[in-house]
Design a protein around this motif. Structure first.
Motif, short mmCIF file in Angstrom:
data_model
loop_
_atom_site.label_atom_id
_atom_site.label_comp_id
_atom_site.label_asym_id
_atom_site.label_seq_id
_atom_site.Cartn_x
_atom_site.Cartn_y
_atom_site.Cartn_z
N SER A 19 1.07 -0.80 0.50
CA SER A 19 -0.12 -0.17 -0.33
C SER A 19 1.03 1.07 -0.27
O SER A 19 1.46 1.59 0.97
N ALA A 20 0.60 1.92 -1.00
CA ALA A 20 1.66 3.03 -1.07
C ALA A 20 0.11 4.31 -1.18
O ALA A 20 -0.32 4.80 -1.71
N ALA A 41 -11.48 8.64 -10.43
CA ALA A 41 -10.26 7.50 -9.65
C ALA A 41 -9.30 7.81 -11.25
O ALA A 41 -9.45 7.90 -12.02
N VAL A 42 -8.06 7.88 -10.43
CA VAL A 42 -6.94 7.46 -11.62
C VAL A 42 -7.05 5.53 -11.09
O VAL A 42 -6.21 4.99 -10.12
N SER A 97 -3.41 6.56 -2.75
CA SER A 97 -2.88 6.17 -3.71
C SER A 97 -2.77 4.78 -3.25
O SER A 97 -2.05 3.73 -2.27
N ILE A 98 -3.06 3.35 -3.76
CA ILE A 98 -3.15 2.13 -3.43
C ILE A 98 -2.84 0.96 -4.21
O ILE A 98 -3.34 1.39 -5.61
N GLY A 99 -1.16 0.64 -3.98
CA GLY A 99 -1.44 -0.11 -5.04
C GLY A 99 -1.04 -1.96 -5.08
O GLY A 99 -1.82 -2.45 -4.27
N GLU A 100 -1.27 -2.39 -6.29
CA GLU A 100 -0.69 -3.75 -6.37
C GLU A 100 -2.25 -4.16 -5.95
O GLU A 100 -2.42 -5.08 -5.24
#
Length: 175
Positions: free
Chosen positions: A37-38, A72-73, A136-139
């Protein structure tokens, strides 16, 4: 009449995603650690964002039907997502997946989910990043479902937040 049909369609899409979660629960709904999580630090307070003592918060109003749509992006592409706590995964329409850089030639529709409208085919994907506001949340695990009319912001994103709450016609997201 259109509102009624949309509510039923969304209910059945949510039911399909619950079936998906039950079938493939261990692989696709495993919690992710903080390393995946970023959180992007906020640049400045913007409309709809309230800083808290130890966290940040975004607030989104529901429409008259009680639905919350979020801009959202996803993988760098601007998309509009319907928040669906009944959806196990973030779910994209084929067009939104293409816009987010998912190559349609690489999609493998090897999973199926049963709904009242019949069996739907889906392809599992992992999204590099979903960003809403300064969050921003990754993966993020997701699915692309054929013939889906609206993309859904489901539990594979929501469970990675500090909290989310629907109260008084507003969705509050905290991270």
């Amino acid at each position: 009449m259109i509102g009624w049909a949309l509510r039923w369609m969304l209910a059945w899409c949510g039911a399909a995603l619950v079936c998906i979660a039950v079938i493939d629960r261990d692989k696709w709904l495993a919690p992710r650690g903080p390393a995946s999580s970023a959180v992007v630090p906020p640049a400045a307070t913007s409309a709809g964002r309230r800083p808290g003592p130890d966290f940040d918060t975004l607030v989104y109003p529901a429409d008259r039907a009680g639905h919350v749509m979020i801009d959202a992006v996803v993988n760098g592409a601007p998309l509009r997502l319907l928040v669906d706590t009944g959806a196990s995964l973030v779910t994209l329409t084929p067009a939104d997946a293409r816009a987010a850089g998912v190559d349609p030639e690489e999609l493998v529709f090897d999973r199926r989910a049963s709904t009242a409208g019949g069996v739907v085919r889906m392809a599992l994907v992992t999204l590099r990043e979903i960003r809403i506001g300064q969050l921003s949340i990754g993966e993020v695990r997701a699915a692309v479902i054929e013939h889906l009319d609206v993309s859904l912001l489901g539990m594979s994103f929501l469970t990675r937040l500090q909290s989310y709450e629907m109260r008084d016609g507003k969705l509050t997201i905290t991270w």
